[in-house]
Every structure is written in structure tokens, then in C-alpha cells.
Design an enzyme around this catalytic site. Sequence first.
Site, PDB file in Angstrom:
ATOM      1  N   ASP A   1     -63.977   5.923   9.468  1.00  0.00           N
ATOM      2  CA  ASP A   1     -64.372   7.215   8.927  1.00  0.00           C
ATOM      3  C   ASP A   1     -63.461   7.555   7.745  1.00  0.00           C
ATOM      4  O   ASP A   1     -62.425   6.912   7.536  1.00  0.00           O
ATOM      5  CB  ASP A   1     -64.239   8.261  10.044  1.00  0.00           C
ATOM      6  CG  ASP A   1     -64.554   9.662   9.578  1.00  0.00           C
ATOM      7  OD1 ASP A   1     -65.582   9.853   8.912  1.00  0.00           O
ATOM      8  OD2 ASP A   1     -63.757  10.573   9.880  1.00  0.00           O
TER       9      ASP A   1
ATOM     10  N   ASP B   1     -63.183  11.366   5.991  1.00  0.00           N
ATOM     11  CA  ASP B   1     -62.611  12.705   6.044  1.00  0.00           C
ATOM     12  C   ASP B   1     -61.802  12.908   7.324  1.00  0.00           C
ATOM     13  O   ASP B   1     -62.290  12.643   8.437  1.00  0.00           O
ATOM     14  CB  ASP B   1     -63.716  13.761   5.972  1.00  0.00           C
ATOM     15  CG  ASP B   1     -64.378  13.823   4.606  1.00  0.00           C
ATOM     16  OD1 ASP B   1     -64.205  12.875   3.823  1.00  0.00           O
ATOM     17  OD2 ASP B   1     -65.079  14.810   4.336  1.00  0.00           O
TER      18      ASP B   1
END
Length: 205
Positions: free
Chosen positions: A2, A4
Amino acid sequence: MDVDSTLITGEVVEMLAARAGSVDLVTAITERAMRGEIDFAQSLHERVATLAGLPVTVFDDVLAEAELTPGARELVAELQRRGWPVGLVSGGFVEVVAPLAAGLGIELVHANRLEVRDGRLTGRVDGPVVDRAAKATTLADYARRTGIPLERTIAIGDGANDLDMLAAAATGVAFNAKPVLAAAADAVVHDRLDAVLALDAFRER
């Protein structure tokens, strides 16, 4: 992996919202989505709608503001030294994620794209939303493209949108994660991203 609040310390949509004057609303929606209280796709559309009218030059401003998580650069460099493919899949935006990836030498990138008309954001997403199901599909696609068996993959994330991806991977790692993801992960890591290198799944083989 991922992006953010995992590869970088913040949420790009909130950085954009700060420039649109909607950061309080967007932050509240983000938190509800990351806790799994509301559907991610719906939450993304609601947040992106508040960005309508921003000039595309805002991407350069946000890219300059984005900070890599402590240990992120070191982790990526070590995995690349070993010859392990690294891919990013994000519920954020490719306009920021792609330059971040390029700066780290990461070629596998998938994220949402924001619709632009006449040099300004329309407040809509261009194309299908990268939700939790899409993240799991992307992990499998990266595995196929790099010739890595799915049973040797590792996924790292921090929120509810990463649940399916972590479940699909051989090893799912929750990093500075919301409780809903930490409870479902194979391993939980805090503080520095390169701390994952101490996990059994990251032993050189």
C-alpha cells in the site's frame, strides 16, 4: 505494498483536500473507511467530489509535501538488492503514486486516476476505483507478471482497504495499522517500515 500511511506517512487525498478547504470532512470520511465502517469506493467518490476545481499543478505541490515513511527507502533498496520484485497498489492517486514509485525505482504501480478537464479536477475518478477487491486482484497480477508464485508473495498495508490483499498473499503484514487489519494480518509491525525485514517471510532464500 500500500502507499498512503504505509510507504508514505500521510494520505494524499487529505493533502489535496487541504488545498481545497475540505480537509476536515475528508479526514473524517477517510478514518471511517480505513476502519471499515463505510464502503471504500463510496467514501472515495465522496472525498474526491470535494476536490473539484483544483488545478492540476496541485499534484506537484502534494508530491513535494509527501514524506516517505521511516525505513521505506531502506526496505525498497534492500528488496531490490535481493532481486525481489516490489509493487505498489494504492487507493490513492496515480498522479502522485507514479512519481513516488519512479523515484524509488519501482515499476509495478496501480492506483486511481482523477478526472481532469481544462486543467482542473472535476471531482470525479477516471475509471474503476481501486478498492479492496482490486488490490487483491492486482497482487495476483503482479505475481503472474513477475513469475512469483502467489504462495511466496508478501503484502503490506494499514487499513480495511488492504484486507483482501493481505488475505490473498502468503504473508500479510499490517503496518501501523487500524485494528481491523491488525486483527486479520499474519504479522504486525510498527514505527519503521524496514522492521518487516526481521520477519521470517523476509529471510533471504
